[in-house]
Design an enzyme around this catalytic site. Structure first.
Site, short mmCIF file in Angstrom:
data_model
loop_
_atom_site.label_atom_id
_atom_site.label_comp_id
_atom_site.label_asym_id
_atom_site.label_seq_id
_atom_site.Cartn_x
_atom_site.Cartn_y
_atom_site.Cartn_z
N ALA A 11 11.51 -22.04 7.52
CA ALA A 11 11.84 -23.45 7.83
C ALA A 11 10.58 -24.05 8.48
CB ALA A 11 13.05 -23.52 8.74
N MET A 13 9.11 -24.20 11.35
CA MET A 13 8.28 -23.41 12.26
C MET A 13 7.61 -22.23 11.54
SD MET A 13 8.12 -24.73 15.28
CE MET A 13 7.61 -23.41 16.36
N GLY A 14 8.39 -21.46 10.80
CA GLY A 14 7.86 -20.28 10.13
C GLY A 14 6.83 -20.64 9.08
N ARG A 33 15.34 -16.17 3.44
CA ARG A 33 16.63 -15.76 2.87
C ARG A 33 16.85 -16.42 1.51
NH1 ARG A 33 22.03 -17.35 6.06
NH2 ARG A 33 21.02 -19.39 5.79
N SER A 34 16.68 -17.74 1.47
CA SER A 34 16.80 -18.41 0.17
C SER A 34 15.39 -18.62 -0.36
CB SER A 34 17.54 -19.75 0.33
OG SER A 34 16.99 -20.47 1.41
N ALA A 76 17.83 -18.94 16.19
CA ALA A 76 18.08 -17.99 17.26
C ALA A 76 19.56 -17.59 17.31
CB ALA A 76 17.65 -18.59 18.59
N SER A 128 5.37 -22.24 21.82
CA SER A 128 5.62 -23.63 22.20
C SER A 128 4.66 -24.56 21.49
CB SER A 128 5.48 -23.83 23.70
OG SER A 128 5.66 -25.21 24.01
N LYS A 182 8.80 -18.40 28.41
CA LYS A 182 9.00 -19.56 27.54
C LYS A 182 10.19 -20.38 28.04
CE LYS A 182 8.84 -22.40 23.97
NZ LYS A 182 10.08 -22.68 23.38
N HIS A 185 9.03 -22.26 31.03
CA HIS A 185 8.19 -23.35 30.50
C HIS A 185 9.07 -24.53 30.11
CE1 HIS A 185 6.82 -25.58 26.98
NE2 HIS A 185 5.59 -25.47 27.43
N ASN A 186 10.13 -24.27 29.38
CA ASN A 186 11.01 -25.35 28.94
C ASN A 186 11.73 -26.00 30.13
OD1 ASN A 186 10.26 -24.33 26.43
ND2 ASN A 186 12.24 -24.81 25.53
N GLU A 189 9.39 -28.25 31.67
CA GLU A 189 9.29 -29.41 30.77
C GLU A 189 10.41 -30.42 31.08
OE1 GLU A 189 8.97 -28.22 26.56
OE2 GLU A 189 10.55 -29.67 26.12
N TYR A 190 11.61 -29.93 31.32
CA TYR A 190 12.72 -30.82 31.69
C TYR A 190 12.37 -31.58 32.97
CZ TYR A 190 16.53 -28.95 28.65
OH TYR A 190 17.35 -28.60 27.61
N HIS A 452 31.46 -12.85 58.86
CA HIS A 452 30.37 -12.45 57.96
C HIS A 452 29.12 -11.99 58.70
CE1 HIS A 452 32.61 -13.48 54.46
NE2 HIS A 452 32.74 -14.75 54.81
P1 NDP Z 1 15.88 -23.26 12.15
O1 NDP Z 1 16.16 -22.89 13.55
O2 NDP Z 1 16.45 -24.50 11.61
O3 NDP Z 1 16.32 -22.02 11.23
C1 NDP Z 1 16.25 -22.09 9.82
C2 NDP Z 1 15.74 -20.79 9.26
O4 NDP Z 1 16.61 -19.70 9.65
C3 NDP Z 1 15.70 -20.79 7.76
O5 NDP Z 1 14.58 -20.07 7.33
C4 NDP Z 1 17.00 -20.09 7.41
O6 NDP Z 1 17.00 -19.51 6.13
C5 NDP Z 1 17.02 -19.03 8.45
N1 NDP Z 1 18.35 -18.44 8.66
C6 NDP Z 1 19.42 -19.02 9.24
N2 NDP Z 1 20.46 -18.16 9.26
C7 NDP Z 1 20.04 -17.02 8.66
C8 NDP Z 1 20.64 -15.77 8.40
N3 NDP Z 1 21.91 -15.51 8.78
N4 NDP Z 1 19.91 -14.82 7.78
C9 NDP Z 1 18.63 -15.07 7.43
N5 NDP Z 1 18.00 -16.22 7.66
C10 NDP Z 1 18.70 -17.19 8.29
O7 NDP Z 1 14.29 -23.26 11.89
P2 NDP Z 1 13.08 -23.80 12.77
O8 NDP Z 1 11.88 -23.57 11.93
O9 NDP Z 1 13.31 -25.15 13.34
O10 NDP Z 1 13.04 -22.82 14.01
C11 NDP Z 1 12.88 -21.42 13.85
C12 NDP Z 1 12.95 -20.77 15.21
O11 NDP Z 1 11.91 -21.29 16.01
C13 NDP Z 1 14.24 -21.04 15.97
O12 NDP Z 1 14.59 -19.90 16.70
C14 NDP Z 1 13.85 -22.18 16.90
O13 NDP Z 1 14.67 -22.21 18.05
C15 NDP Z 1 12.43 -21.79 17.24
N6 NDP Z 1 11.56 -22.87 17.66
C16 NDP Z 1 11.63 -24.09 17.10
C17 NDP Z 1 10.79 -25.11 17.52
C18 NDP Z 1 10.85 -26.43 16.87
O14 NDP Z 1 10.14 -27.32 17.33
N7 NDP Z 1 11.64 -26.61 15.81
C19 NDP Z 1 9.82 -24.90 18.58
C20 NDP Z 1 9.75 -23.56 19.04
C21 NDP Z 1 10.61 -22.60 18.62
P3 NDP Z 1 17.55 -20.36 4.85
O15 NDP Z 1 16.40 -21.24 4.44
O16 NDP Z 1 17.87 -19.32 3.85
O17 NDP Z 1 18.74 -21.14 5.32
#
Ligand code: NDP
Length: 476
Positions: A11, A13-14, A33-34, A76, A128, A182, A185-186, A189-190, A452
């Site tokens: 998604a 971040m990754g 996953r997909s 998460a 972060s 982390k 840190h958050n 941030e609040y 006490h």
């Molecule tokens: P999301 O938190 O929206 O998660 C989506 C991803 O998780 C997709 O790749 C999805 O796969 C996968 N997923 C969900 N459920 C499953 C499952 N049961 N099995 C396998 N894969 C699964 O994505 P983000 O990129 O926003 O965030 C990723 C992580 O980074 C989270 O933990 C988030 O809290 C953390 N984070 C996010 C920040 C941000 O600014 N967004 C900042 C710092 C940390 P599929 O495509 O197949 O649905």
């Protein structure tokens, strides 16, 4: 396999982390996953470097060189456990699983223990900086074994933000330490955001300045001690005009602040450790108050106690007072957050270097600020510093602003403008420097109704007074 690092979970971040690795010359195995997300990454960013896409987890794992380094960047909670469960049987001794999502640190402690029992390294790491940081250089806070950092450290430092050439990434400490810092840190941030919001509100209510004018003030502040990402974006937000109505953007946004939970976790942990993180707590509760819709409706209708109208004569002097009060309150919030890190570090034997945390927060992350240099210096002067606020530099900086801080909090109370973070930070400052606190009376009350016991100022030992009898004192 030949890939040097792998990312599963593509998604926002990754995907951006994977691109960041590739742009730094690493061969990156990618999986989601997909499969559609993997394909779109290759189509849209494949030219940026060397990616090895896999549709199955087994192929993904097989594409990695050993020891394998697998970054898990999924939602998460349950999804992270599901991915780990799928990964683990495919891995071999010495491989490293990196959870870069926003896990709650007790989950990281649990996962690390489980994977260690299988001969694997588990590195819970804070990341972060949002999407932008993930792509161009985040602040990275890895926990887990020190051994795993020997493999991982150079790669993570490579893709992290740099300030004066120094990477915003360092080994934090065992198991949950990375996700713990982390979280704090958050929390900070609040507090930072709430303090900025209070400063804005004070200036607006006291001087009648427009949002855009206050934006300019923030721009000026950003050239001084307060220089930070949050002050910079605040200047930008306040000067933004809503396209639809032509009004200040901040005036068309509903005044109910939401949260995803890291502030709450930080406060809960502060309560568990008995560390007074009042700045973070007030900031978290202020968001809760803003979202308490029925209570606010009832309050607006019934609580009409008149406060004095506010129109300061010397606007410039007032704004300068607010700036000083903001800086002092900010020092308190950070001081409290670093206390929390020290307490958790002692409790879990994490040996976290607080100066190093301030150093890796200077870039890439949301609370990045010039003032973090000063925190690093304070802990370099004294690594065991019990109170950041008492470091000579900060003690002096706050002393210079304390009169202004008192004027602002007093005036806000007189004029009915809520400043929970400003005022509780001032109360903390006065509490922590007090010669004597009324806690003595609390102890006496506790002994009265609950036997006490109490300790005395003039001799050692623990005592109880026969409150319902002849009031004799006995040592217990
Ligand atoms: P999301 O938190 O929206 O998660 C989506 C991803 O998780 C997709 O790749 C999805 O796969 C996968 N997923 C969900 N459920 C499953 C499952 N049961 N099995 C396998 N894969 C699964 O994505 P983000 O990129 O926003 O965030 C990723 C992580 O980074 C989270 O933990 C988030 O809290 C953390 N984070 C996010 C920040 C941000 O600014 N967004 C900042 C710092 C940390 P599929 O495509 O197949 O649905």
């Amino acid at each position: 396999g030949t890939a040097q690092i792998g990312v599963t979970g593509l998604a926002v971040m990754g995907r951006n982390l994977a691109r960041n690795f590739a742009r730094h010359g690493y061969t990156v195995a990618v999986h989601n996953r997909s499969y559609a997300k993997t394909q779109s990454l290759i189509e849209e960013a494949g030219h940026e470097g060397t990616f090895v896409p896999s549709e199955s987890m087994a192929d993904f794992v097989a594409s990695l060189e050993r020891p394998r380094k697998v970054v898990v960047m999924v939602k998460a909670g349950g999804p992270t456990d599901a991915v780990i469960e799928e990964l683990v049987p495919l891995l071999e001794e010495g491989d490293i699983v990196i959870d870069a999502g926003n896990a709650h640190f007790p989950d990281t402690v649990r996962r690390e223990k489980a994977l260690r029992a299988k001969g694997l390294h588990f590195v819970g790491t804070g990341v972060s900086g949002g999407e932008e940081g993930a792509l161009n250089g985040p602040s990275i806070m890895p926990g887990g074994t020190a051994e795993s950092y020997q493999w991982l450290g150079p790669i993570l430092e490579d893709i992290s933000a740099k300030v004066d050439g120094v990477p915003c990434c360092t080994y934090v400490g065992p198991d949950g330490a990375g996700h713990f810092v982390k979280m704090v840190h958050n929390g900070i941030e609040y507090a930072d955001m709430q303090l900025i919001a209070e400063a804005y509100d004070l200036i607006r209510q006291a001087t009648g300045a427009s949002a855009a004018e206050i934006g300019t003030t923030f721009e000026q502040w950003n050239a001084g001690d307060l220089e930070s990402f949050l002050i910079e974006i605040t200047a930008d937000v306040l000067q933004h005009v809503d396209a639809e109505t032509g009004n200040a953007f901040v005036d068309v946004v509903l005044d109910q602040a939401e949260q995803k939970g890291t502030g709450r976790w930080t406060v809960q942990n502060g309560l568990d450790l008995g560390v007074p993180i009042t700045g973070i707590a007030e900031a978290t509760f202020a968001r809760a108050l803003s979202g308490s819709v029925p209570q606010r409706e009832a309050g607006r209708a019934a609580l009409t106690a008149a406060a004095e109208p506010w129109a300061v004569a010397d606007k410039e002097a007032f704004v300068e007072d607010v700036r000083l009060a903001l800086y002092a309150s900010k020092v308190v919030a950070y001081s409290q957050g670093f206390d929390q890190i020290a307490a958790a570090s002692a409790e879990n034997d994490w040996k976290i270097d607080r100066g190093a945390m301030a150093r890796i927060w200077r870039g890439g992350c949301i609370i990045r600020a010039r003032f973090l240099n000063r925190i690093t210096e304070a802990y370099e002067r004294n690594p065991e510093l019990p109170l950041l606020l008492a470091d000579p530099y900060f003690a002096d900086a706050v002393a210079q602003g304390v009169a202004a801080w008192r004027r602002i909090v007093a005036a806000a109370a007189t004029h009915g403008v809520p400043v929970p973070a400003f005022s509780s930070s001032l109360a903390y400052y006065d509490g922590v420097r007090a010669e004597r606190l009324p806690a003595a009376l609390i102890q006496a009350q506790r002994d009265f109704f609950g036997a006490h016991t109490y300790r005395r100022v003039d001799k050692d030992g623990t005592f109880h007074t026969e409150w319902s009898g002849d009031r004799t004192e006995s040592e217990v």
